[in-house]
Structure formats: C-alpha cells, structure tokens
Design an enzyme around this catalytic site. Structure first.
Site, short mmCIF file in Angstrom:
data_model
loop_
_atom_site.label_atom_id
_atom_site.label_comp_id
_atom_site.label_asym_id
_atom_site.label_seq_id
_atom_site.Cartn_x
_atom_site.Cartn_y
_atom_site.Cartn_z
N GLY A 152 -0.86 -9.53 12.64
CA GLY A 152 -1.58 -8.27 12.85
C GLY A 152 -2.39 -7.78 11.67
N HIS B 292 0.83 -1.22 0.00
CA HIS B 292 0.00 0.00 0.00
C HIS B 292 0.86 1.26 0.00
CE1 HIS B 292 -3.41 -2.61 1.88
NE2 HIS B 292 -3.27 -2.81 0.59
N CYS C 189 2.31 14.81 -6.70
CA CYS C 189 1.17 15.58 -7.23
C CYS C 189 0.42 14.70 -8.23
CB CYS C 189 1.70 16.84 -7.93
SG CYS C 189 0.40 17.72 -8.82
N SER D 152 -6.48 -8.10 9.82
CA SER D 152 -7.84 -8.66 9.87
C SER D 152 -8.13 -9.44 8.59
CB SER D 152 -8.86 -7.51 10.02
OG SER D 152 -8.69 -6.61 8.92
N ALA E 100 -4.46 -10.22 17.40
CA ALA E 100 -5.07 -9.98 18.72
C ALA E 100 -6.46 -10.62 18.81
CB ALA E 100 -5.17 -8.48 18.98
N GLU E 101 -7.08 -10.82 17.65
CA GLU E 101 -8.43 -11.44 17.69
C GLU E 101 -8.61 -12.35 16.47
OE1 GLU E 101 -11.35 -8.18 17.19
OE2 GLU E 101 -9.65 -7.05 16.43
N1 APR Z 1 -0.62 -7.76 17.98
C1 APR Z 1 -1.22 -8.51 17.01
N2 APR Z 1 -2.38 -8.15 16.39
C2 APR Z 1 -2.95 -6.99 16.78
C3 APR Z 1 -2.38 -6.15 17.79
C4 APR Z 1 -1.17 -6.59 18.39
N3 APR Z 1 -0.57 -5.87 19.36
N4 APR Z 1 -3.21 -5.07 17.94
C5 APR Z 1 -4.23 -5.21 17.06
N5 APR Z 1 -4.08 -6.37 16.37
C6 APR Z 1 -4.94 -6.91 15.33
C7 APR Z 1 -6.38 -6.49 15.40
O1 APR Z 1 -7.11 -7.41 16.20
C8 APR Z 1 -6.82 -6.54 13.94
O2 APR Z 1 -7.44 -7.79 13.62
O3 APR Z 1 -4.46 -6.39 14.10
C9 APR Z 1 -5.51 -6.43 13.15
C10 APR Z 1 -5.44 -5.15 12.33
O4 APR Z 1 -6.45 -5.20 11.37
P1 APR Z 1 -6.80 -3.89 10.54
O5 APR Z 1 -6.90 -2.74 11.45
O6 APR Z 1 -7.95 -4.26 9.65
O7 APR Z 1 -5.50 -3.64 9.67
P2 APR Z 1 -5.08 -4.32 8.30
O8 APR Z 1 -5.49 -5.75 8.25
O9 APR Z 1 -3.64 -4.02 8.11
O10 APR Z 1 -5.95 -3.48 7.22
C11 APR Z 1 -5.64 -3.68 5.86
O11 APR Z 1 -7.10 -1.83 5.31
O12 APR Z 1 -7.80 0.27 5.89
C12 APR Z 1 -7.01 -0.43 5.00
O13 APR Z 1 -5.14 0.28 3.77
C13 APR Z 1 -5.57 -0.02 5.07
O14 APR Z 1 -3.57 -1.41 4.97
C14 APR Z 1 -4.86 -1.28 5.57
C15 APR Z 1 -5.81 -2.38 5.12
ZN ZN Z 2 1.62 19.45 -9.75
#
Ligand code: APR
Ligand code: ZN
Length: 257
Positions: free
Chosen positions: A195, A122, A130, A197, A222-223
């Site tokens: 880490g 990403h 720009c 979802s 984490a979940e």
């Molecule tokens: N250790 C492990 N997992 C963790 C921790 C931790 N300390 N803290 C949070 N998490 C988990 C959460 O439970 C969640 O399931 O990390 C996961 C993060 O999920 P998202 O917030 O959905 O992030 P991500 O999967 O990277 O999202 C993908 O979505 O919004 C877009 O472009 C953005 O790159 C991002 C993409």
């Molecule tokens: Zn420009």
C-alpha cells in the site's frame, strides 16, 4: 515473475516461509480498508488539499489553522480500526517470520493489530509537541479546544506552534528510526511492500536498499507503482484480501515441514 493470483500467493508464501529475515514496508494503502484516505491515487487527499499548505512545516508555520482543519478532517477517522491486512502482518510476526514493520503511516494501526516491532518513519499521532518550547502534550490536553474547532495553544509558552509528532514535508525524519529502518532493509532476505506509491523519499529508498542486498521482493498495491520492476511478485489488489490468503498458504507450508 509469477502470473495467476494463486501462483503469486504460493510463491509469496514460499518466499516468506523460507525467509530468515522478512521485513514489511507499508504506506497509506494498508489503512485504506480501515477508512483512512490515502494521499495519492484515485481519491487521494492531495487531489483535494495542497500538501504544501496543509502538510509542510513551512505551511504550518505560516498558517497553523489550515493544518488543523486538514488534520481534523483526517482525524475524524480516529475511530479507524486495524483491518485484516494489519492483523495478517501481526500474525506473520507472531509466527516468527516478519522481524520488523517499517511504516510511513502515523495511525498506529499496526501496533493496535498486535505488531510489536514497528518503525514509524513519519512519526505518529500519539503525542503533540510545541515547536517553540518543546513541551509534549497528549490529545486530552486540548480535547475541549478541538471540539470547538479551535487550534491548540501551548499552555507553557503560549505559542500556537503545537502539532502532533508527525513528520511534515520539509522536516527531517527521526534519525534513529531512519537508521534502524535502513539497517533492517539491508539485512532483509524478504521484503514485502504493502500500500505505497513509493514516491516519497527517503522512505521510498528502502525497497531499493533491500533489493540491492539480495532480498526477495513482494509488492501488494491497488495500482502500479514506479518501482514495480524491482519486485519478484506483484499483486494489484486490496491488501485486506490478499494478505490473509498469503498467511493461510504460509501456514499450509509450515504444517507440511
Ligand atoms: N490495498 C493496497 N493498496 C492500496 C489500497 C488497498 N486497499 N488502497 C489504496 N492503495 C494504494 C494506492 O493505489 C496507492 O498507490 O496505496 C497507495 C498509497 O499511496 P500514497 O497515498 O502515496 O501513500 P504513501 O505511499 O504512504 O505516501 C507516502 O507521502 O503524503 C506523504 O507523509 C505522507 O506517509 C505519506 C507519504
Ligand atoms: Zn510552548
């Protein structure tokens, strides 16, 4: 599937120590312990902000200011440092075990922790561009503006469509990076997800590609996720606590060989 945490640590370490081509796939959760908020889960950013408005290319073109207000809130943590999870992955690369890191994160913490081969699906916050004249900028070019919470204006063509080189919803992923990440996932014999979802495509396809090509699958999150069932080992917990324990166990195994 292993059950107790110690069994899981041992099994994960054995998978990694025996692997010839381990690949790591990370999401926002690996940077949570560095103080960077995640997008989903308990106090995820998408509970507070509408991603369509602040993180889509349509939203950016409609109202760049909303994007910048959101980004400044997120970037307030630019002083974020790599945490033990990032360092553990860099150490596994140094040991010759991890061959590549594929990340959805834009914070560059893997590189700052010492990881060399990092695919940023990403993009990253390193540079700005720009959209109208393609001119590239560094943050220093707009430091005064951002301090007075004004929004960057292209010094070359006057456009307000200047944004960090990150992939917003509705934008394509960098094709070369995506192709390379797919190849790495296809070749992996061990695939460690940390880490994420696993709900945003095409990034979320990569664990399934690794699985379908026979990789041993490890998840640290984490979940629970929508993809838990494809993993051989699943940890529900903090990456910063679990990963260093796996690295210690890998070292014990390697010292016995
Ligand atoms: N250790 C492990 N997992 C963790 C921790 C931790 N300390 N803290 C949070 N998490 C988990 C959460 O439970 C969640 O399931 O990390 C996961 C993060 O999920 P998202 O917030 O959905 O992030 P991500 O999967 O990277 O999202 C993908 O979505 O919004 C877009 O472009 C953005 O790159 C991002 C993409
Ligand atoms: Zn420009």
């Amino acid at each position: 599937m292993a059950n107790g945490i110690d069994d899981k640590i041992k099994l994960s370490a054995e998978i990694l120590a025996k692997s010839k081509n381990a690949v790591v796939f990370t999401g926002a959760g690996i940077s949570a312990e560095s103080g960077i908020p995640t997008f989903r889960g308990e106090d995820g950013l998408w509970k507070k902000y509408d991603p369509e408005e602040v993180a889509s290319i349509q939203g950016f073109r409609r109202n760049p200011r909303a994007f910048w207000e959101f980004s400044m809130e997120l970037m307030k943590n630019t002083s974020a440092e790599p945490n033990p999870a990032h360092y553990a992955i860099a150490e596994l690369e140094k040991m010759g075990i991890v061959k590549a890191v594929i990340t959805q994160n834009i914070d560059m913490l893997h590189q700052r922790a010492g990881s060399k081969k990092v695919y940023e699906l990403h993009g990253s916050i390193e540079k700005l561009k720009c959209l109208d004249c393609r001119k590239e900028y560094s943050w220093e070019d707009f430091s005064d503006l951002l301090q007075n919470s004004d929004i960057p204006k292209c010094k070359h063509c006057g456009s307000y469509y200047v944004k960090p080189k990150v992939v917003l919803f509705g934008e394509p992923l960098p094709s070369t990076v995506l192709y390379q990440a797919i190849e790495e996932s296809r070749r992996a014999d061990a695939f460690l997800v940390v880490g994420s979802s696993l709900v945003v495509y095409p990034a979320a396809e990569l664990p399934y590609i690794a699985k379908s090509n026979g990789a041993k699958m490890i998840l640290i999150n984490a979940e629970s996720t929508v993809a838990d069932h494809i993993f051989d080992v699943v940890f529900y917990g903090k990456a910063g606590e679990i990963l260093p324990k796996i690295v210690e166990e890998v070292k014990r195994i390697k010292s016995r060989i």
